[in-house]
Design a protein around this motif. Structure first.
Motif, PDB file in Angstrom:
ATOM      1  N   MET A   1      61.070  60.242  54.803  1.00 28.98           N
ATOM      2  CA  MET A   1      60.577  59.515  55.974  1.00 28.98           C
ATOM      3  C   MET A   1      59.638  60.343  56.843  1.00 28.98           C
ATOM      4  SD  MET A   1      61.448  56.527  55.814  1.00 28.98           S
ATOM      5  CE  MET A   1      62.422  55.595  54.695  1.00 28.98           C
ATOM      6  N   GLU A   2      59.578  61.632  56.614  1.00 29.16           N
ATOM      7  CA  GLU A   2      58.688  62.505  57.386  1.00 29.16           C
ATOM      8  C   GLU A   2      57.232  62.327  56.952  1.00 29.16           C
ATOM      9  OE1 GLU A   2      59.735  64.534  59.934  1.00 29.16           O
ATOM     10  OE2 GLU A   2      61.687  63.582  59.643  1.00 29.16           O
ATOM     11  N   LYS A   3      57.018  61.894  55.721  1.00 29.01           N
ATOM     12  CA  LYS A   3      55.659  61.743  55.198  1.00 29.01           C
ATOM     13  C   LYS A   3      55.043  60.427  55.655  1.00 29.01           C
ATOM     14  CE  LYS A   3      56.351  64.508  51.062  1.00 29.01           C
ATOM     15  NZ  LYS A   3      56.330  64.524  49.599  1.00 29.01           N
ATOM     16  N   ASP A   4      53.704  60.378  55.636  1.00 30.30           N
ATOM     17  CA  ASP A   4      52.975  59.182  56.045  1.00 30.30           C
ATOM     18  C   ASP A   4      52.908  58.163  54.912  1.00 30.30           C
ATOM     19  OD1 ASP A   4      52.457  60.210  58.564  1.00 30.30           O
ATOM     20  OD2 ASP A   4      50.522  61.072  57.970  1.00 30.30           O
ATOM     21  N   LEU A   5      52.698  56.921  55.320  1.00 31.95           N
ATOM     22  CA  LEU A   5      52.504  55.838  54.369  1.00 31.95           C
ATOM     23  C   LEU A   5      51.131  56.013  53.714  1.00 31.95           C
ATOM     24  CD1 LEU A   5      54.007  53.092  53.694  1.00 31.95           C
ATOM     25  CD2 LEU A   5      52.320  52.034  55.169  1.00 31.95           C
ATOM     26  N   GLU A   6      51.069  55.873  52.387  1.00 30.22           N
ATOM     27  CA  GLU A   6      49.804  56.019  51.668  1.00 30.22           C
ATOM     28  C   GLU A   6      49.444  54.702  51.002  1.00 30.22           C
ATOM     29  OE1 GLU A   6      49.689  59.300  48.960  1.00 30.22           O
ATOM     30  OE2 GLU A   6      50.957  60.526  50.255  1.00 30.22           O
ATOM     31  N   THR A   7      48.176  54.590  50.603  1.00 36.03           N
ATOM     32  CA  THR A   7      47.734  53.419  49.863  1.00 36.03           C
ATOM     33  C   THR A   7      47.032  53.857  48.586  1.00 36.03           C
ATOM     34  OG1 THR A   7      45.621  53.324  51.029  1.00 36.03           O
ATOM     35  CG2 THR A   7      47.414  52.005  51.938  1.00 36.03           C
ATOM     36  N   GLN A   8      47.006  52.959  47.615  1.00 31.65           N
ATOM     37  CA  GLN A   8      46.257  53.219  46.385  1.00 31.65           C
ATOM     38  C   GLN A   8      45.564  51.928  45.965  1.00 31.65           C
ATOM     39  OE1 GLN A   8      48.963  54.454  43.310  1.00 31.65           O
ATOM     40  NE2 GLN A   8      49.534  52.370  42.749  1.00 31.65           N
ATOM     41  N   ARG A   9      44.451  52.082  45.268  1.00 27.66           N
ATOM     42  CA  ARG A   9      43.697  50.929  44.770  1.00 27.66           C
ATOM     43  C   ARG A   9      43.922  50.811  43.270  1.00 27.66           C
ATOM     44  NH1 ARG A   9      40.601  48.658  47.863  1.00 27.66           N
ATOM     45  NH2 ARG A   9      38.709  48.957  48.953  1.00 27.66           N
ATOM     46  N   ARG A  10      43.953  49.549  42.812  1.00 25.87           N
ATOM     47  CA  ARG A  10      44.026  49.295  41.381  1.00 25.87           C
ATOM     48  C   ARG A  10      43.160  48.085  41.071  1.00 25.87           C
ATOM     49  NH1 ARG A  10      48.042  45.124  40.612  1.00 25.87           N
ATOM     50  NH2 ARG A  10      49.082  44.814  42.599  1.00 25.87           N
ATOM     51  N   GLN A  11      42.708  48.020  39.834  1.00 26.83           N
ATOM     52  CA  GLN A  11      41.831  46.940  39.387  1.00 26.83           C
ATOM     53  C   GLN A  11      42.643  45.875  38.662  1.00 26.83           C
ATOM     54  OE1 GLN A  11      38.429  47.060  40.136  1.00 26.83           O
ATOM     55  NE2 GLN A  11      39.150  48.798  41.339  1.00 26.83           N
ATOM     56  N   ASN A  12      42.255  44.605  38.850  1.00 26.69           N
ATOM     57  CA  ASN A  12      42.942  43.517  38.177  1.00 26.69           C
ATOM     58  C   ASN A  12      41.934  42.440  37.795  1.00 26.69           C
ATOM     59  OD1 ASN A  12      45.133  42.091  37.159  1.00 26.69           O
ATOM     60  ND2 ASN A  12      46.389  42.534  38.958  1.00 26.69           N
ATOM     61  N   SER A  13      42.189  41.764  36.691  1.00 27.27           N
ATOM     62  CA  SER A  13      41.306  40.704  36.215  1.00 27.27           C
ATOM     63  C   SER A  13      41.647  39.385  36.897  1.00 27.27           C
ATOM     64  CB  SER A  13      41.459  40.522  34.710  1.00 27.27           C
ATOM     65  OG  SER A  13      41.142  41.708  34.052  1.00 27.27           O
ATOM     66  N   ILE A  14      40.618  38.549  37.068  1.00 27.65           N
ATOM     67  CA  ILE A  14      40.812  37.231  37.658  1.00 27.65           C
ATOM     68  C   ILE A  14      39.926  36.246  36.905  1.00 27.65           C
ATOM     69  CG2 ILE A  14      39.063  37.523  39.452  1.00 27.65           C
ATOM     70  CD1 ILE A  14      40.992  36.037  41.353  1.00 27.65           C
TER      71      ILE A  14
END
Length: 149
Positions: free
Chosen positions: A101-114
């Motif tokens: 809980m001491e660490k920050d929230l991170e984000t990641q990107r991923r590719q998806n077909s539509i």
């Protein structure tokens, strides 16, 4: 050159993909969508409500289901519609919630077909729509107002 993803220490929370404001002729396929219900909805939109086209959308694993539902709708309407598919790749964002809980929230990107499959009425279906005229659709049981006495 493709880079490998770093190991993730925590859990991944997938955000829901952004989509434009929906119009009545847009049908989004999910893993809970029933083929019979989708075909019935396409028939109602094209025959009873006289829409010239309907668009079926599928994202990721639902691309195959969207294709099969569009083909089933084409068969149900006796090949009186033309299927016009377009595909693209979109970026989706995931949140990484760390175990610590001491660490920050991170984000990641991923590719998806539509896939977007436009179902357009052929001349024969347009003629049938003109002959039948617009049929007033009764509200479903869930929307019908009931008065308890």
């Amino acid at each position: 050159m493709l880079e490998k993803r770093a190991t993730i220490e925590g859990s991944i929370h997938k955000r829901t993909p952004q989509r434009p404001a929906s119009v009545p002729t847009d049908i989004y396929i999910s893993n809970k969508s029933k083929q019979a219900a989708i075909v019935k909805r396409v028939r109602r939109l094209m025959l009873k409500e006289n829409h010239k086209s309907v668009v079926i959308h599928g994202l990721g694993a639902m691309v195959i289901r969207a294709i099969s539902m569009a083909l089933a709708a084409q068969i149900a309407l006796e090949n009186q519609i033309i299927l016009r598919p377009t595909t693209e790749t979109i970026s989706l964002i995931d949140d990484i919630v760390p175990d610590d809980m001491e660490k920050d929230l991170e984000t990641q990107r991923r590719q998806n077909s539509i896939i977007h499959i436009k179902l357009e009425a052929k001349d024969g279906l347009v003629e049938l729509q003109r002959k039948t005229g617009q049929i007033i659709h009764h509200p479903s049981r869930n929307r019908r107002s009931r008065r308890w006495q």
